[in-house]
Enzyme design. Structure first.
Site, PDB file in Angstrom:
ATOM      1  N   SER A 131       0.805  -1.220   0.000  1.00 26.24           N
ATOM      2  CA  SER A 131       0.000   0.000   0.000  1.00 26.24           C
ATOM      3  C   SER A 131       0.838   1.269   0.000  1.00 26.24           C
ATOM      4  O   SER A 131       0.310   2.355  -0.128  1.00 26.24           O
ATOM      5  CB  SER A 131      -0.949   0.001   1.204  1.00 26.24           C
ATOM      6  OG  SER A 131      -0.209   0.158   2.382  1.00 26.24           O
ATOM      7  N   LYS A 168       1.235   3.988   6.849  1.00 31.29           N
ATOM      8  CA  LYS A 168       0.430   4.895   6.018  1.00 31.29           C
ATOM      9  C   LYS A 168       0.932   6.328   6.206  1.00 31.29           C
ATOM     10  O   LYS A 168       1.678   6.626   7.136  1.00 31.29           O
ATOM     11  CB  LYS A 168      -1.050   4.849   6.435  1.00 31.29           C
ATOM     12  CG  LYS A 168      -1.765   3.528   6.160  1.00 31.29           C
ATOM     13  CD  LYS A 168      -2.089   3.344   4.687  1.00 31.29           C
ATOM     14  CE  LYS A 168      -2.856   2.042   4.461  1.00 31.29           C
ATOM     15  NZ  LYS A 168      -2.053   0.838   4.817  1.00 31.29           N
TER      16      LYS A 168
END
Lengths: 211, 211
Positions: A131, A168
DNA sequence: ATTTGTAGTGAACAAATGAGCACGTAATGA
DNA sequence: TCATTACGTGCTCATTTGTTCACTACAAAT
């Protein structure tokens, strides 16, 4: 797994490590004895014999200062002579368990001390998933994490979300908090006020090794 | 800048480093003398005095094995006790000059020995430009390079091209050799048969540090 | 021409150092 | 109760180890 040490043996082992890091050479029996107020070299020697038997060091017979240490497994080590810092690699992270609990540790990573402006409390995590590929963080990379409980807008962080850890980008905008992936395949995650969300720390380094 | 050593002094200094890394403690005068066939401890001692005077080590008076080494600046160091390898960071690379020439060296990078399957001859380069961002290699990253003169299809390599070094993906297809950037902004470079092109080595690691 | 630095021998010596013994105390578990 | 383990003292002894002296030799710099 190495055998359990007594408190006394542990103290002495740590002293030897410390002495060697400070001086560049190991201590003599008498230097150890002086530190711990053991008057007889024989008393010290038997501690060394015990430590050797349990696998923490080797003693060369008849050689002065002939102690060679086995590497520590879990502890953070800072070596000022050679300018490195050894940090633990955390294997599995679970909610509730302190992240640096010994059971979680999966190895260690040696890195240059000049990178470690942030004292010595860092640890490393191996990245799962893709991600963050647009931020240059790939599956299998090791990210070095500086533990923190909050984050600033735009920082790359490690977060705990529903018993899982993820890497993230942290976004805070209009009092809304979102976790942004760096991959078009994934959507931002809105975590505003969610209880199952917490910040673990900030990513301060990335180490990748090929093959 | 430290003072220049004679060949003999350099040999002895290296031996002491090596001995300490192997055994965990420094050698005695007689152990050094045995290695270099110097019969008198006095002969050895004066070498140590010279090395101390020039700033390469310290000798603790009347302490057996009381040699503490100053850290090397440029050399690769492999420490088996703490499991690290220190590799040089190459500053500027120019055609014709050996890449690990001392003048080029810009610092050092300590990394975990477990990464270094490839013996000990690696070095590191700081990346300029953004041509490899899709491969997760960003401007300012350190790439660890294993020196090689050829490459296989698909490998990420460091190449010398017209007196400049670049990081690219190596492609060989139908006997044509191209260097592929990992960024849409740039075009592949056809280097088939070009004289100003050579392979410096293969990228085996990437280290990024933020802030 | 003389000094300085490097490099070495051989011997003698004192200090540092590890090894070992006899003996003692305390805590723990079978 | 007994064996085991951990922890310690005080001492002797042999070896290891650093220090120092007198002497030789060579090369480079002043």
């Amino acid at each position: 797994m190495k055998k359990q040490l007594t408190d006394r043996q542990d103290d002495i082992l740590r002293f030897i490590h410390h002495f060697r890091n400070e001086n560049g050479y190991p201590p003599t029996l008498r230097e150890i004895g002086k530190k711990f107020e053991i008057a007889s070299t024989f008393g010290v020697k038997r501690h060394l014999d015990a430590l050797e038997k349990k696998g923490y060091l080797n003693v060369e017979s008849n050689a002065s200062r002939g102690i060679s240490l086995q590497p520590f497994e879990n502890d953070a080590i800072i070596d000022t002579t050679n300018n490195f810092t050894k940090i633990p690699i955390i294997g599995h992270v679970a909610a509730g368990i302190p992240i640096t609990a010994i059971e979680n540790i999966d190895g260690s990573l040696v890195i240059d001390s000049s990178f470690m402006k942030h004292s010595e409390s860092c640890f490393a995590l191996r990245v799962k998933g893709d991600s963050m590929i647009n931020a240059g963080i790939f599956e299998g990379d090791l990210v070095v994490v500086l533990p923190k409980k909050d984050a600033a807008n735009g920082e790359t962080i490690v977060a705990m979300l529903e018993d899982e850890v993820t890497v993230k980008t942290f976004e805070i905008k209009n009092k809304k908090v979102r976790l942004l992936p760096a991959n078009e395949k994934y959507q931002p995650i809105d975590v505003t006020g969610r209880k199952e969300f917490s910040v673990v720390g900030k990513v301060v380094g990335v180490v990748r090794w090929l093959n």
